[in-house]
Motif scaffolding. Structure first.
Motif, PDB file in Angstrom:
ATOM      1  N   TYR A 236      -0.744   4.828   5.750  1.00  0.00           N
ATOM      2  CA  TYR A 236      -0.102   4.509   4.995  1.00  0.00           C
ATOM      3  C   TYR A 236       0.116   5.660   3.971  1.00  0.00           C
ATOM      4  N   ILE A 272      -4.854  -2.326   0.255  1.00  0.00           N
ATOM      5  CA  ILE A 272      -3.891  -2.444   0.897  1.00  0.00           C
ATOM      6  C   ILE A 272      -2.798  -3.508   0.686  1.00  0.00           C
ATOM      7  N   ARG A 276       1.700  -4.524   3.290  1.00  0.00           N
ATOM      8  CA  ARG A 276       1.100  -3.598   5.160  1.00  0.00           C
ATOM      9  C   ARG A 276       1.898  -1.989   5.009  1.00  0.00           C
ATOM     10  N   GLU A 277       2.460  -1.880   3.566  1.00  0.00           N
ATOM     11  CA  GLU A 277       3.525  -1.353   3.520  1.00  0.00           C
ATOM     12  C   GLU A 277       3.145   0.110   3.107  1.00  0.00           C
ATOM     13  N   SER A 278       1.757   0.138   1.768  1.00  0.00           N
ATOM     14  CA  SER A 278       1.709   0.673   1.126  1.00  0.00           C
ATOM     15  C   SER A 278       0.439   0.694   0.771  1.00  0.00           C
TER      16      SER A 278
END
Length: 718
Positions: A236, A272, A276-278
């Motif tokens: 991340y 998160i 779940r991208e960042s």
């Protein structure tokens, strides 16, 4: 994975009508939770299905067992993941895949998943996908698809016996245009997986990791420029702005000025976002990140000292320090108190640690070349006082007789890095007696070897375009001569009016016309060699040709923008040479004698004396003068000759120069008078070759006089 969830305490002042929020099951809601949730849909599919497969292996006690990944190919554009974990029975399949936010891993930090969204991630990319469940000898095949109104449906299509091991297989049909993208995104997802999947179909390669500095749960990667937190094998990005607050924000600044920082945390240490991208920068997440950064900074100083001390040479220690500090400018602040004490084998790393440079003034003669990515021009300087180890710095040893600088410049142009980066090259030309294995450069750099530098002989040769633009009437191509900097001579080549940066001389019968004088090609080649050697910037990128007058006229070279008069370039260079080397030209054209009274025959005798005396000092000075003149006489005669031949070029008028012919002779002849025995020897006809024994006898005589004089001076002061 456990989420950081707080318990709210509610105080009410009375009874109120209440209604809980709910979510209406609609195609719009399903679109938002599947398709609309992810910005990078291909990456999301690979990441979510892979973490589910990993979690299933953890549940089955197979953490170190690889799951299968089929990467799409042009002939088989299918992406699938097959795990060998716990699998699911029919009831769990029907519930898990049809219920958003349903997860079996909410209460454990052994698993990566927790939100109950990952199994539906394939809908972000495709309108349908296939699930195969293998459990206890049975295979059940399901089809997940969107119905007429866009709502997801999960259907059991087939069931049969199987000998396959337990597990889940999820397959998606891939658009042929996305085949390469799936492979590229897969390399990102699996970069930090401890156990890499078993790849089927396409194989992928992973980026090389270069750990310049590493500690407990962190390292700096020299081949990366972004900063990442890795949790549950998923990376991340870290946004330093998100952890800023009141105070000095030292943790945020440390991340801001870091490059390639990799921080590994336990599952559950940070939150998160649903995609779940960042990271989700909750209060607990911010506290944990700051705590981790503080731990890293406390480790850095000792880690750097260990890294520096472990290097095999001072040069390697300098390179390692710069490599580390380039990864994170905050490192310099972190070890500020140690900057004076960080040494290698008791030797300080740099003369100036702030600029990370060493002083080479009066120790080494280097040429410095630099090139910005914004400009084509390569700047050069011979007045190098410091070698700066920072940035994109390379050291070259020029082991070629000629043409080395041109090779380096070609290398710089062809290897330009990203915009904003400046290339810096230090060039050492081998002197007489030096070799690529043993020269003064290596010691001054700190014990470098030929493996630490680039030899110009290892660079590609300069090539010249020799293709012809054709001739009229089908006749053979026209031949001209091109100056080859590598050989230092003119060579035959075909003529083409399309040559770029071409500069031409007028040539006839092997002679080149300069003004009103015809010069041999070899002499002009010597002049061009001089120009490339001492004024490389003035001729950078130019190619010189010798062309016959008829070709110049017929091909209209004077009218073409890519062809120019070579004599004008020579005029510019030799005007500078005359201005720069005027005194050298005078010295080479004036003969200073050691003696006006034929006393030069005693020079060897004075050189053999052991005492310090005036005549001996003058002989040493004269020998240095002779050596200097001998080393440059040919070049200075060339400069003087060319300056008189080239039209409108400045020259040195020796007739107007006042010459002192007694520069050495008067002092030397006066000094010789101190030793009467030399006069006796001269009167005896001692003009020829003097034997070594006679030289020693006379030298001892001179030493006796000098010693007696020194003793007399000492006694006079008592």
């Amino acid at each position: 994975m456990k989420l950081h969830a707080g318990n709210n305490v509610i105080e009410k002042s009375g009874d109120f009508e209440e209604s809980k929020f709910s979510i209406e099951a609609s195609s719009k809601a399903f679109f938002i939770l599947s398709d609309g949730l992810y910005s990078n849909k291909v990456l999301a599919v690979i990441r979510e299905l892979s973490t589910n497969a990993y979690d299933s292996h953890v549940d089955a006690g197979k953490r170190d067992v690889a799951f299968d990944v089929h990467l799409p190919t042009a002939l088989n554009p299918v992406f699938f993941i097959r795990d060998y974990g716990t699998s699911m029975d029919h009831e769990n399949c029907m519930q898990l895949y049809t219920t958003y936010f349903r997860s079996t891993r909410n209460n454990s930090n052994d698993a990566v998943g927790c939100l109950g969204l990952g199994s539906k991630a394939p809908f972000a990319y495709a309108d349908s996908f296939t699930v195969e469940a293998y459990l206890d000898g049975k295979q059940r095949i399901y089809n997940a698809y969107k119905n007429e109104d866009g709502s997801p449906v999960f259907s059991l299509m087939h069931e049969n016996d199987t000998t396959e091991p337990n597990g889940i297989k999820v397959s998606i049909q891939v658009n042929s245009n996305d085949v390469n993208r799936f492979n590229a995104e897969a390399s990102k997802v699996y970069e930090f997986f401890k156990v890499k999947p078993n790849f089927i179909g396409e194989k992928i390669s992973f980026r090389k990791i270069d750990k310049v500095l590493a500690g407990d749960g962190w390292y700096f990667d020299d081949n990366a420029d972004n900063n990442l937190i890795i949790m549950g094998q998923i990376a991340y990005p870290v946004d330093h702005f998100q952890i800023m607050g009141d105070g000095d924000n030292k943790e945020a600044r440390f991340i801001q000025y870091s490059d390639g920082l990799r921080i590994f945390v336990n599952i559950g240490d940070v939150d998160i976002t649903p995609s779940r991208e960042s990271l989700s920068y909750s209060k607990d997440t911010k506290i944990n990140i700051k705590s981790i950064v503080n731990r890293i900074t406390s480790e850095i100083a000792s880690k750097i000292e260990d890294q520096i001390k472990s290097q095999p040479s001072l040069y390697k220690a300098r390179i390692k320090y710069v490599q580390i500090s380039d990864q994170c400018s905050s490192i310099k602040n972190a070890i500020e108190s140690l900057q004076k004490s960080i040494t290698w084998n008791g030797q300080k790393l740099f003369d100036n640690i702030v600029n990370e440079s060493i002083n080479v003034k009066d120790k080494l003669s280097l040429t410095f070349l630099s090139k910005s990515s914004y400009r084509k021009k390569i700047n050069s300087s011979k007045d190098v006082e410091f070698v700066n180890f920072t940035g994109d710095m390379k050291v070259f040893v020029d082991d070629l007789a000629r043409g080395g600088l041109s090779r380096i410049k070609k290398f710089m142009r062809e290897n330009q890095k990203a915009y904003g980066d400046e290339q810096k090259c230090y060039v050492h030309k081998l002197k007489d007696g030096e070799t690529i294995d043993n020269n003064c450069l290596y010691d001054i750099l700190g014990g470098a070897t030929k493996d630490d530098v680039v030899l110009t002989s290892s660079l590609p040769k300069i090539t010249y375009d020799r293709s012809s633009s054709g001739s009229s009437g089908g006749l053979p191509p026209i031949h001209i001569h091109v100056f080859n900097e590598e050989t230092g001579r003119f060579e035959v080549c075909d003529m083409s009016v399309k040559y770029e940066n071409a500069y031409y001389f007028t040539e006839a019968k092997g002679n080149i016309t300069i003004g009103y004088k015809d010069m041999g090609e070899s002499y002009i080649a010597d002049a061009l060699n001089f120009m490339h050697k001492y004024y490389p910037d003035e001729v950078d990128g130019m190619t010189f040709y010798a062309v016959k007058p008829s070709v110049i006229k017929n091909r209209k070279l004077a009218e073409r923008s890519n062809w120019s008069d070579a004599v004008s370039v020579m005029r510019t260079v030799f005007n500078k040479a005359v201005a720069d080397r005027k005194q050298d030209i005078i010295d080479c054209n004036v003969r200073y004698g050691l003696s006006a009274n034929r006393n030069e025959k005693f020079a060897n005798i004075f050189s053999a004396t052991k005492t310090d005396n005036e005549a001996k000092r003058i002989v040493v000075e004269y020998n240095k003068y002779e050596k200097r003149i001998s080393s440059m006489r040919h070049e200075m005669e060339l400069v003087r000759a060319m300056s008189t031949i080239i039209p409108n070029c400045n020259s040195v008028d020796l007739s107007a120069t006042k010459i002192d012919n007694t520069k050495f002779s008067k002092r030397f002849d006066d000094a010789v008078q101190k030793y009467p025995m030399l006069k006796v020897i001269a009167n005896m006809g001692y003009y020829g070759n003097v034997s070594q024994n006679d030289i020693k006898v006379v030298a001892d005589y001179i030493d006796t006089i000098e010693s007696a004089e020194n003793m007399s001076n000492i006694l006079s002061r008592i």
